[in-house]
Design an enzyme around this catalytic site. Structure first.
Site, PDB file in Angstrom:
ATOM      1  CB  CYS B 117      -5.721  41.781  27.645  1.00  7.94           C
ATOM      2  SG  CYS B 117      -4.173  42.691  27.677  1.00  7.94           S
ATOM      3  CG  HIS B 242      -4.514  38.476  30.767  1.00  8.87           C
ATOM      4  ND1 HIS B 242      -4.997  38.106  29.529  1.00  8.87           N
ATOM      5  CD2 HIS B 242      -3.673  39.508  30.553  1.00  8.87           C
ATOM      6  CE1 HIS B 242      -4.463  38.893  28.603  1.00  8.87           C
ATOM      7  NE2 HIS B 242      -3.659  39.756  29.194  1.00  8.87           N
ATOM      8  CD  GLU B 244      -6.908  35.103  29.888  1.00  4.78           C
ATOM      9  OE1 GLU B 244      -7.474  35.758  30.785  1.00  4.78           O
ATOM     10  OE2 GLU B 244      -6.188  35.641  29.023  1.00  4.78           O
TER      11      GLU B 244
END
Lengths: 980, 287
Positions: B117, B242, B244
Site C-alpha cells: 500500500c 493488504h 497482512e
C-alpha cells in the site's frame, strides 16, 4: 519580510480525479463543462533565494514525472473560462506546505528561517458558461471563508502571467501584554462582559465570549476584591475556560428542583455506575470511570480497553471538514491521554444533520449576512473530516451511524469516539494510574500554539449566533499527532519517562496544566517558553489557545534529558514550559511578571452552585387515522428508502476499517452489503477476544417521552452487541447528551426525565456508564432572508454508545441470512408502539406510544441468546430497531441475497406489526438441524415466521401482504445515497 | 480507581507457538511520519516464521539501526506525511535524500524488499520497482483512485506471474484501503512489465475471471488490473492490497458465511487465512 517568492504549479498530464470531481460539481447544479486541478506551492524565503536549477529540482521532488508536470514561475496554460484559486487564510495550518518545506530542507540540507515558508493552494481552471453569481457560489462550495482565501479571475485577467502569488503570512506587530480588567461595573455591563468578552486595549473590540454569567462574575469579583486587586485578562479568560459548561458541565452538576439536590450527574449517572459495580462485586468490569480522559473496562487478564465519545458540534457547523477532523483527532488524544497512554485502536462516529436534499436559506447575521451551510455541504464535510482523521492516523473506523432530521439544519451534531487498548501493568507499574509530582516539569509536546481555536470551550457552551468567533475554527494535522502518539504509546510510556499525561483540548494548556496540577496541588508556568506559530500573541491567547495536536506531560527532572532526546529523534517538538508545585496555586508568568496567581481550590471549586428549576408538560400529538394498505409492497420499499433506514455505505467504505488487522465483523455485511448496527474488532493480536461496539439513539421519541427515549437508546445499544454474541455482563455504556435551550425549564424537565431513564434502565440491565459528555445549547438563532428572527433547536438527543467484550470471536454472528432452508424467527414480542417511529414519520405523524421497556425480562432473554450463540446454534442475528421488523427482515434478506417466505401472526394491524419499533427484538435465522436445540433455549420468546429461500421476500398474514424480488429490495435500500 | 484483581503475565502466545520454526534472518519494518501498519506487519511475519525490528526512518538515518543487519526490508502501509505532495512521495524523498547508498547496497545483496500500500507508493517513488536495468527511475505511478477518494473493501487477487512471491498461491482475498492506488505507466513500460512477467498480482472477480477494469473488482482503475509488480530482478514486490490485514480466517469479509457452509458440510473451519502463504513464501526464500 520574505523577499524571494517563487510559485511552482503542479498538474497531472491526465488527471484521474477529474471525472469524479467534475461529476460531483455538476451534481450540485453547476454547469461546468470541464475542470482542471492544479496544485500550487508558493515558496517564500528571505535568507536565501533558489536559482532556476534549484527550483526545478524542487519541482522534481514534488511530482511523479510519470504522470505529473510542473512549472516554475510560469502560469499553467490551457483552455478554460475562469480560474479559481483557493488557499489558506493567514495562520491556518497548511499541512502540505509543511511537508513540502521538510522535503526541500532535506534535499538541500538547509533549514527555513523564521518567517520563511511554503504555502499551498489549489487552482481550479473551469470551462463553462457561468454567471458571476454562479461562479461565486461555485467558489464558495470549493472554499470555506473561515479558513480559505479565494481569488477568481476570468481567462482574460489570467492572461499569460496567471495568478499572483499570495503569501498568507501572519503579520502581528505589537507585543501585547496582560491587562487588568475592571469588574466594578454595573450588572448590565458586567453581564455584557460575560457574554461578549473583555474589551481589548489595543483594538477597542470585545475579545470574544467568556460565557460567564452574572453570578459567576460576582464570585470572581469578590475573590479578587478579597485579594485586594483586579484580575488580569489571563485570569478571567482562564476562569471562563475552566468554569465553562463545556469543561465543568454546570447543568449536570447543579442541584435540580427539590428532589435532585446532588445534580443529575451524581444522582443518576454516577450513582447508576456505583450501584451496578457494587452489585457485580467480583464481576465488576470497570477500571477507571469518569475520572480520566476516557472510561475503561477490563478486556482480559492483561489488558484494559477505554472508550470515550465527544461531540464537536459548533465548530462543525462553521467548518464541517475542520470541525469533524479536529473532533476525531481530539478524541484520539483522550485515549493517548488516558492513564499513562492507551493506544487508539477503534474510531467511532455519528452525525445528526438536516436532510441533504433540502437547502434552507438562513443567516447568522441580519441582511443575509453569514449564511449557514447547507445540510449537504455539512454532511460532505463532516464525513470527509472524520475519514481523513482516522485514515491518516491509522485507526480503523468501522462503527458509526448517520441520522437525518431538519431540526439539525441550524446546528449539526457530530459525535466522534475512540476506543483504546493498554496493558493493565508494565513492569509491575499500573498503567491506568498517573500522578504528577511537585518538582516535575510541565512539558508541552506536539504542535505549536497559534490563534486558532481561541474561545472554543466557551463558544461551544453557547448557542450559535452572529457573534460566534471565527477563530474557533481549527484545522487538524493528524500526522503531527501520529508522530507523538507513536512515540508516547510505544516508547516513552514503557521507558517510564513521565509521571502523568493529559491532552490539550478545550481551553488548551489553561485547562490541561491546571487539571494535572490537581494531582500535586500546584503549577508554575512561563508563557514565554511556549512555542508559538507566529509572534504577537497576547499572554491570555497563549494560555487558552486550542491549537491542536498537543499533549501536556509531567516529566521528572532526572528523566528530562532522555525524554527530550527521544522526542527529538522522532521529530516531535517538546518544550519545558513550567514546573508542577505543591503551592496550592496556579501561577503563570509572562515576560518576568506574574499574570495569573489563583488558588487551585478557587479555580476548580469556586464556581457558584446553581439551583435549577424544571417543568415538564407531557405533549400529545394526533394519531394517524389512515387504514392499513391492502398490500405493503410499496410501503416496504418506501420505508427502505427513508434516509434514516437506507444504506449509507458511501461513508463506511471511505473509512479504513481494516487497518491494525483486527477486522472481524465490519460496517457492511453479507453479499448484499447491508450496514450493520454493531461491529467487532480484535484489538489484541492472537487473542480469542474482541471488542464489540454499537449504539442507540431515538431523538424522535424525546418530545413524547424522554425517559423511554433514554430506555430505547440503552436497550438498542446493548442489543446490537447481544446480536453479535457479546455477553451482557461484559457491556458498558457511555452517554452523550446533546440538548437544546438548556436555560428553559421545559427543556431541563425533559433532561431530568432522560437522566432518570438512564439510571433506571442502566441499573436494570446492569450495564455501567463509564464515560459521558454533554453539550447543552445546540440551538441556532439567526435570520431568514426577510430578516425575521429564526431559532432552530435540535431535538433533545441522547446517544448511548456501547462497548463489550466478545469472548470468542470465531463464534461471532453476522446479520446476513446464510443458507436457503434456514428457519426465520423473531425473538421478542411486537406491540403497537409506533410513537415517534419511522413509519409514523412516513405517514406524516408523530403519535404518542413510544416503545415500553421491561429490562428484567430482556436481561433473561439476552442471556439465553448469548447461550445459543456460544453453542453456535444461530446462523444470523439482527436487532430490530428503527423501521421495525419489516425493514429488519428485508435487510437480513438483502444482506444474504436470499429470499424468504414468512407468515406473520394475525391480531395486530399488519403494517403496525411490521413497522412498530417495540424494543428487545431480534430477527435470527437458524439451521433446521439446530431447531430443537435453539427452541429449547429460547422458547417461549421466539416466534417462527418461515424459511429462507427463493428469489423474493414474501410476507403473508391472514392474507397476502407483499412479494418483492431481492433486486427490488436492494435497489430501494441503496437508492437514496447512490452517487454520493 | 480499581486495583487490578488479576496479576498480568507477560507471555505473547503467538510468539511462543512459532519460535521453533523461526529463521535466523531478520526483517526491518520501516516506521515513522504516519506509516501505520507496522504492528500487523510484524505480527504476520512472526507467524510466518521471521522476526523483525520496527525501525523509525530517523534511526536508520542516524545509524542507530543498519540495513546490513537485515535480509528483508518492509515498507508497510500507512499515510506517510498524510499523502502530502503525492502518496509515498515525501517519505521516498526522505529515504532517497538520506540513506540512498545504504539502500542500493542492500538491493545489490541477496535480500528482499516488500512494500504494501503506502509502502508500494514509496517503492514506486523511489524507483525500486520496476527498476529496469537497476536504474531506479520513476517509471510507474499510483495515481488517485478513479473514484476520487479512499476506498476500503475486500478484493480478490490472482497471481499473474510464477515467482518467489506467488508460489502455492491460487488467490489472495484481502482489503484495499487507499486513496491513490490507480496503477499507471507508459505503454512501453507496460509492455516490458508484461514481457518480463513482472506483473505479479492482478485484481479479479471472485471466480478469478479478470476484473477487466470493472468496479468494484478493480477498485481504483488500475491499468490492466495491476495490483502488484516486482522489480526486474524479482526481489522487490510492491502490492497495493493488504494481505497482512487478513491473516486469519475471521478477518475475511465473508467468513461467517463460509463458516456456516463448512459446518454444514462437516468441514473443519480453519484458523488461518490463505493469505498467509505470501508471507510464508518470503520466509521460505531465506530457509
Amino acid at each position: 519580510m520574505t523577499s524571494c517568492v517563487h510559485r511552482i504549479e503542479v498538474h497531472y498530464k491526465l488527471d484521474p480525479r477529474l471525472t469524479t470531481r467534475t461529476d460531483r460539481i455538476r451534481s450540485l447544479g453547476f454547469p461546468v463543462d470541464k475542470l482542471h486541478l492544479i496544485d500550487v506551492y508558493t515558496l517564500a524565503t528571505s535568507s536565501r533565494d533558489f536559482n532556476p536549477g534549484e527550483l526545478s529540482q524542487i519541482g522534481g521532488q514534488l511530482i511523479n514525472p510519470v504522470v505529473q508536470e510542473y512549472t516554475v514561475d510560469k502560469a499553467t496554460n490551457g483552455v478554460f473560462d475562469y480560474a479559481i484559486e483557493v488557499g489558506f487564510l493567514p495562520g491556518v495550518t497548511d499541512n502540505v506546505g509543511m511537508t513540502a518545506r521538510q522535503t526541500i530542507e532535506d534535499y538541500f540540507s538547509m533549514k527555513f528561517c523564521e518567517g520563511e515558508a511554503v504555502y499551498t493552494s489549489q487552482l481550479f481552471l473551469v470551462c463553462g458558461n457561468l454567471s458571476p453569481s454562479t461562479l461565486q457560489k461555485l467558489a464558495s462550495t470549493l472554499a470555506n471563508p473561515l479558513v480559505n482565501r479565494v481569488i477568481i479571475m476570468t481567462r482574460q485577467e489570467y492572461g499569460t502571467k496567471g495568478m499572483d502569488p499570495v503569501l498568507p503570512s501572519v503579520c502581528l506587530h505589537e507585543l501585547p501584554t496582560a491587562e487588568t480588567v475592571n469588574l466594578d461595573l454595573d450588572d448590565r455591563e458586567l453581564a455584557r462582559l460575560g457574554k461578549e468578552g473583555i474589551i481589548s486595549r489595543l483594538t477597542g473590540q470585545r475579545q470574544g465570549p467568556l460565557a460567564l454569567d452574572l453570578a459567576q462574575l460576582h464570585v470572581i469579583r469578590d475573590y479578587f476584591q478579597k485579594n485586594g486587586r483586579k484580575p488580569t485578562d489571563v485570569e478571567l479568560e482562564s476562569l471562563a475556560q475552566t468554569w465553562s459548561e463545556h469543561c465543568k458541565h454546570t447543568i449536570f452538576a447543579s442541584a435540580m428542583d427539590d428532589d435532585v439536590p446532588g445534580g443529575l450527574y451524581k444522582t443518576y449517572i454516577q450513582a447508576a455506575t456505583n450501584k451496578i459495580r457494587k452489585e457485580k462485586g467480583d464481576k465488576d468490569i470497570c477500571v477507571t470511570v469518569f475520572t480520566d480522559n476516557s472510561g475503561s473496562i477490563i478486556f482480559d487478564d492483561h489488558y484494559l480497553v477505554t472508550h470515550k465519545v465527544e461531540t464537536h458540534n459548533s465548530p462543525s457547523a462553521l467548518d464541517p471538514f475542520g470541525g469533524a477532523l479536529t473532533g476525531i483527532v481530539g478524541v484520539n488524544r483522550d485515549t493517548i491521554g488516558f492513564g499513562l497512554g492507551a493506544k487508539p485502536c477503534i474510531n467511532f462516529y455519528g452525525y445528526c444533520v438536516g436532510d441533504p436534499d433540502t437547502d434552507p436559506t438562513l443567516y447568522r447575521g441580519k441582511n443575509r449576512a453569514n449564511p449557514i451551510l447547507s445540510p449537504r455541504q455539512i454532511l460532505d464535510g463532516v464525513v470527509r473530516g472524520v475519514g481523513v482523521g482516522g485514515n491518516c492516523s491509522g485507526i480503523p473506523t468501522p462503527q458509526g451511524w448517520c441520522l437525518f432530521d431538519n431540526r439539525y439544519s441550524g446546528k449539526p451534531l457530530v459525535f466522534a469516539g475512540t476506543v483504546g487498548v493498554m496493558p493493565l501493568e508494565h513492569d509491575s507499574r499500573k498503567l491506568y494510574e498517573k500522578q504528577a509530582r511537585p518538582g516535575d516539569l510541565v512539558v508541552m509536546a506536539g504542535g505549536r500554539v497559534g490563534k486558532d481555536g481561541i474561545h472554543g470551550a466557551t463558544f461551544s457552551s453557547e448557542a450559535l449566533d452572529p457573534q460566534s468567533p471565527v477563530t474557533a475554527v481549527q484545522i487538524g494535522d493528524p500526522i503531527t499527532q501520529k508522530k507523538f502518539s507513536d512515540v508516547i504509546v510505544r516508547e516513552a510510556r514503557d521507558l517510564r519517562l513521565y509521571h502523568s499525561i493529559t491532552d490539550n483540548g478545550a481551553g488548551g494548556i489553561s485547562c490541561s496544566v491546571a487539571e494535572m496540577a490537581k494531582e500535586c496541588n500546584g503549577c508554575h508556568v512561563y508563557l514565554d517558553r511556549v512555542p508559538l506559530k507566529y509572534p504577537g500573541m497576547a499572554p491570555w491567547e497563549i494560555w487558552i489557545s486550542e491549537s491542536q495536536e498537543r499533549m501536556t506531560l509531567a516529566v521528572p527532572p532526572e528523566k528530562l534529558d532522555a525524554f527530550m532526546e527521544l522526542m527529538q529523534r522522532r521529530e516531535v517538538e517538546a518544550t519545558v514550559i513550567g514546573t508542577f508545585t505543591d503551592s496550592g496555586r496556579c501561577v503563570v508568568e509572562s515576560r518576568g511578571s506574574v499574570v495569573m496567581d489563583v488558588g487551585l481550590d478557587f479555580l476548580h471549586d469556586g464556581l457558584p452552585k446553581k439551583h435549577l428549576k424544571t417543568i415538564y408538560t407531557k405533549k400529545t400529538y394526533p394519531e394517524p387515522c389512515t387504514p392499513c394498505p391492502e398490500r405493503l409492497d410499496a410501503t416496504l420499499l418506501a420505508m427502505l428508502q427513508r434516509k434514516n433506514l437506507c444504506s449509507k455505505e458511501f461513508i463506511s467504505i471511505q473509512y479504513d476499517h481494516t487497518v491494525q488487522g483486527g477486522h472481524v465483523l465490519g460496517p457492511v455485511q453479507g453479499a448484499g452489503r447491508v450496514q450493520a448496527d454493531a461491529t467487532l474488532t480484535r484489538v489484541v493480536p492472537g487473542s480469542k477476544k474482541g471488542v464489540g461496539l454499537s449504539q442507540g439513539l431515538f431523538p424522535s421519541y424525546s418530545e413524547i417521552d424522554p425517559c423511554l427515549m433514554a430506555g430505547a437508546g440503552i436497550d438498542t445499544a446493548i442489543r446490537g452487541l447481544i446480536a453479535i454474541g457479546v455477553p451482557l455482563d461484559t457491556i458498558a455504556i457511555l452517554d452523550n447528551f446533546c440538548w437544546c435551550s438548556s436555560d428553559e425549564p421545559e427543556r431541563l424537565g425533559q433532561l431530568k426525565l432522560a437522566a432518570r431513564g438512564c439510571y433506571e434502565f442502566a441499573t436494570a440491565f446492569g450495564t455501567p456508564f463509564i464515560s459521558g459528555k454533554d453539550s447543552m445549547f445546540n440551538d441556532f438563532s439567526g435570520y431568514d432572508a426577510q430578516n425575521n428572527r429564526v431559532k432552530i433547536s435540535v431535538p433533545p438527543t441522547l446517544l448511548i454508545s456501547s462497548i463489550g467484550i466478545h469472548q470468542d470471536i470465531s463464534k461471532a454472528v453476522s446479520l446476513d441470512a446464510k443458507i436457503a432452508g434456514d428457519l426465520v424467527y423473531v425473538i421478542g414480542e411486537t406491540s403497537e408502539e409506533l410513537g415517534g417511529s419511522e413509519y409514523f414519520a412516513h405517514l406524516g405523524y408523530i403519535g404518542n406510544t413510544v416503545p415500553g421497556l421491561n429490562a428484567t425480562v430482556l436481561r433473561v432473554r439476552y442471556r439465553k441468546l448469548t447461550d445459543a450463540i456460544s453453542r453456535e446454534l444461530i446462523a444470523s442475528a439482527y436487532p430490530v430497531s428503527h423501521g421495525g421488523l419489516g425493514t429488519a427482515i428485508a435487510k437480513v434478506a438483502i444482506a444474504g441475497r436470499l429470499g424468504m417466505d414468512l407468515t406473520i401472526p394475525a391480531g395486530t394491524r399488519p403494517d403496525y406489526y411490521l413497522f412498530s419499533e417495540s424494543l428487545g427484538r431480534f430477527v435470527v435465522t437458524v439451521a433446521p438441524d439446530n431447531k430443537r436445540a435453539f427452541e429449547r433455549i429460547i422458547a417461549p420468546d421466539a416466534t417462527l415466521l418461515g424459511r429462507v429461500g427463493g428469489g423474493t421476500l414474501r410476507i403473508t398474514s391472514q392474507k397476502f401482504l407483499l412479494d418483492l424480488t431481492l433486486s427490488e429490495l436492494e435497489t430501494a435500500y441503496k437508492a437514496p445515497f447512490r452517487g454520493y | 480507581m480499581v486495583v487490578a484483581r488479576r496479576t498480568p503475565q507477560r507471555t505473547a502466545s503467538s510468539k511462543v507457538m512459532t519460535t521453533r520454526n523461526m529463521i535466523p534472518e531478520k526483517a526491518i519494518i520501516m516506521s515513522g511520519f504516519g506509516i501505520n501498519s507496522e504492528m500487523e506487519t510484524q505480527e504476520v511475519l512472526v507467524r510466518a516464521g521471521m522476526a523483525s525490528d520496527i525501525v523509525h526512518i530517523n534511526d536508520l538515518i542516524t545509524g542507530r539501526n543498519r540495513l546490513p543487519d537485515y535480509r528483508l526490508l518492509v515498507f508497510p502501509g500507512g499515510f506517510s506525511y498524510g499523502d502530502d505532495t503525492g502518496a509515498g512521495n515525501a517519505y521516498a524523498n526522505r529515504v532517497r535524500n538520506n540513506v540512498w547508498e545504504d539502500l542500493t547496497e542492500f538491493l545489490d545483496g541477496d535480500n528482499l524488499v516488500l512494500g504494501i500500500c503506502n509502502g508500494f507508493q514509496i517503492l514506486a517513488n523511489l524507483g525500486l520497482v520496476p527498476a529496469f536495468d537497476k536504474q531506479y527511475n520513476r517509471d510507474i505511478a499510483l495515481m488517485p483512485n478513479r473514484g476520487g477518494r479512499l476506498e476500503c473493501r475486500f478484493v480478490t487477487l490472482k497471481p499473474a506471474a510464477d515467482n518467489l512471491w506467488t508460489r502455492n498461491i491460487e488467490r489472495i482475498y484481502c482489503p484495499v484501503a487507499h486513496g491513490e492506488g490507480n496503477f499507471y505507466c507508459s505503454r512501453e513500460t507496460l509492455q516490458r512489465l508484461k514481457r518480463q512477467k513482472m506483473i505479479t498480482f492482478t485484481y479479479c472477480r471472485e471466480d478469478l475471471r479478470p476484473a477487466e477494469g470493472e468496479y468494484p473488482s478493480n477498485p481504483n482503475g488500475s491499468v490492466d488490473d495491476i495490483a502488484g509488480i516486482t522489480s526486474e530482478d524479482g526481489k522487490v514486490l510492491g502490492l497495493m492490497p493488504h494481505p497482512e490485514r487478513a491473516m486469519e480466517f475471521v478477518n475475511l469479509y465473508d467468513w461467517p458465511l463460509r463458516k456456516e457452509r463448512m459446518k454444514r458440510e462437516g468441514v473443519a473451519v480453519p484458523t488461518e487465512s490463505l493469505n498467509m502463504q505470501l508471507f510464508r513464501n518470503v520466509v521460505e526464500y531465506f530457509r
